[in-house]
Structure formats: C-alpha cells, structure tokens
Design a protein around this motif. Structure first.
Motif, PDB file in Angstrom:
ATOM      1  N   SER A  45       0.825  -1.210   0.000  1.00 29.66           N
ATOM      2  CA  SER A  45       0.000   0.000   0.000  1.00 29.66           C
ATOM      3  C   SER A  45       0.857   1.257   0.000  1.00 29.66           C
ATOM      4  O   SER A  45       0.557   2.225  -0.700  1.00 29.66           O
ATOM      5  CB  SER A  45      -0.920   0.018   1.217  1.00 29.66           C
ATOM      6  OG  SER A  45      -1.835  -1.025   1.167  1.00 29.66           O
TER       7      SER A  45
ATOM      8  N   SER B 100       0.987   3.856  -3.091  1.00 32.03           N
ATOM      9  CA  SER B 100       0.558   5.240  -2.883  1.00 32.03           C
ATOM     10  C   SER B 100       1.557   6.233  -3.467  1.00 32.03           C
ATOM     11  O   SER B 100       1.179   7.337  -3.845  1.00 32.03           O
ATOM     12  CB  SER B 100       0.338   5.525  -1.399  1.00 32.03           C
ATOM     13  OG  SER B 100       1.568   5.489  -0.707  1.00 32.03           O
TER      14      SER B 100
ATOM     15  N   LEU C  66      -5.736  -0.395  -6.202  1.00 36.78           N
ATOM     16  CA  LEU C  66      -5.651  -0.230  -4.756  1.00 36.78           C
ATOM     17  C   LEU C  66      -6.142  -1.465  -4.005  1.00 36.78           C
ATOM     18  O   LEU C  66      -5.883  -1.608  -2.812  1.00 36.78           O
ATOM     19  CB  LEU C  66      -6.452   1.000  -4.320  1.00 36.78           C
ATOM     20  CG  LEU C  66      -5.927   2.338  -4.851  1.00 36.78           C
ATOM     21  CD1 LEU C  66      -6.842   3.463  -4.423  1.00 36.78           C
ATOM     22  CD2 LEU C  66      -4.506   2.581  -4.377  1.00 36.78           C
TER      23      LEU C  66
END
Length: 132
Positions: free
Chosen positions: A19, A23, A36
């Motif tokens: 993650s 990002s 995501l």
C-alpha cells in the motif's frame, strides 16, 4: 481453530508495504481504483499460503486484510465521538463495519486460494521411514 498470528501479521505487513509503495507510484484516479485492491489481495494470499487448507487460509487471509483497518476504525470512532458526538460515531461505525466486510471478502478469497495452493504442493506423508 487456532489462529496463526505470525501468518496474519506477515500478510498484514505485506499489504501495508504494498500500500505504501502503490501510494507513491500510482496516481489516485478512477482507473487506478482497482489497483488499490491489490495489496489486500496479495496480503491475504500470503497469509493463506502460510497456513495449509482452504478454510484456515480464508480465515487468515480475511484477518490479514482487515487487521489494520479494525485498529484504525477504533481510533476513528473514539476521536469522532469526542469531537462530533455519538450519532455521527454510530453512523461511522455502521459504514466502517460495512467497509470491513467489503475488504474481508476478497482477502478471504485470496487466502483460501493461497491455502489451497499450499495444500496441493505439500507432499502426502507416507507410512515408511528411512534409517539413513
């Protein structure tokens, strides 16, 4: 059933690391929304692969996917009940539990796949032993 917390935390760490990387690498747009979901799926798969079997894999994959979100939801509820009141905290609780269920289902499915794959890879134990 005994929960292997090492597998759950390893799957969570994989999901958290992916993650963070995603990002920074991908821009947040409508087309990247499906990307995501990848950290939760991969983290659930890793947790399920660390245990053997479809059912334990699904449970461990679901736990690995939502373990961080549960802690975040608890902190958010406490802060929101202090700042905005109990009615908005109750609304947040319902929305948060719904989101956790929506996150847990793909993680559990990926964990079941990982547990099934590991179960297929493990050789069956034979009754003979060697003395070498």
């Amino acid at each position: 059933m005994k929960i292997d917390w090492y597998a759950v935390l390893t799957g969570f760490a994989v999901a958290l690391g992916l993650s963070i990387v995603l990002s920074f690498v991908t821009p947040l747009s409508g087309s990247s929304a499906l990307l995501l979901a990848a950290p939760g799926l991969i983290g659930g798969f890793v947790a399920g692969y660390m245990v053997s079997g479809v059912t334990p894999g699904a449970i461990h994959g679901g736990l690995a996917t939502v373990i961080g979100a549960v802690a975040l939801l608890a902190v958010l509820l406490v802060l929101q009940s202090l700042a905005a009141g109990l009615v908005t905290a109750a609304i947040t609780l319902v929305a948060g539990v719904t989101a956790l269920i929506a996150q847990a289902i793909p993680g559990a499915a990926a964990g079941a796949l990982g547990g099934w794959m590991k179960e297929r890879r493990e050789p069956e134990a034979t009754g003979t032993t060697t003395t070498r």
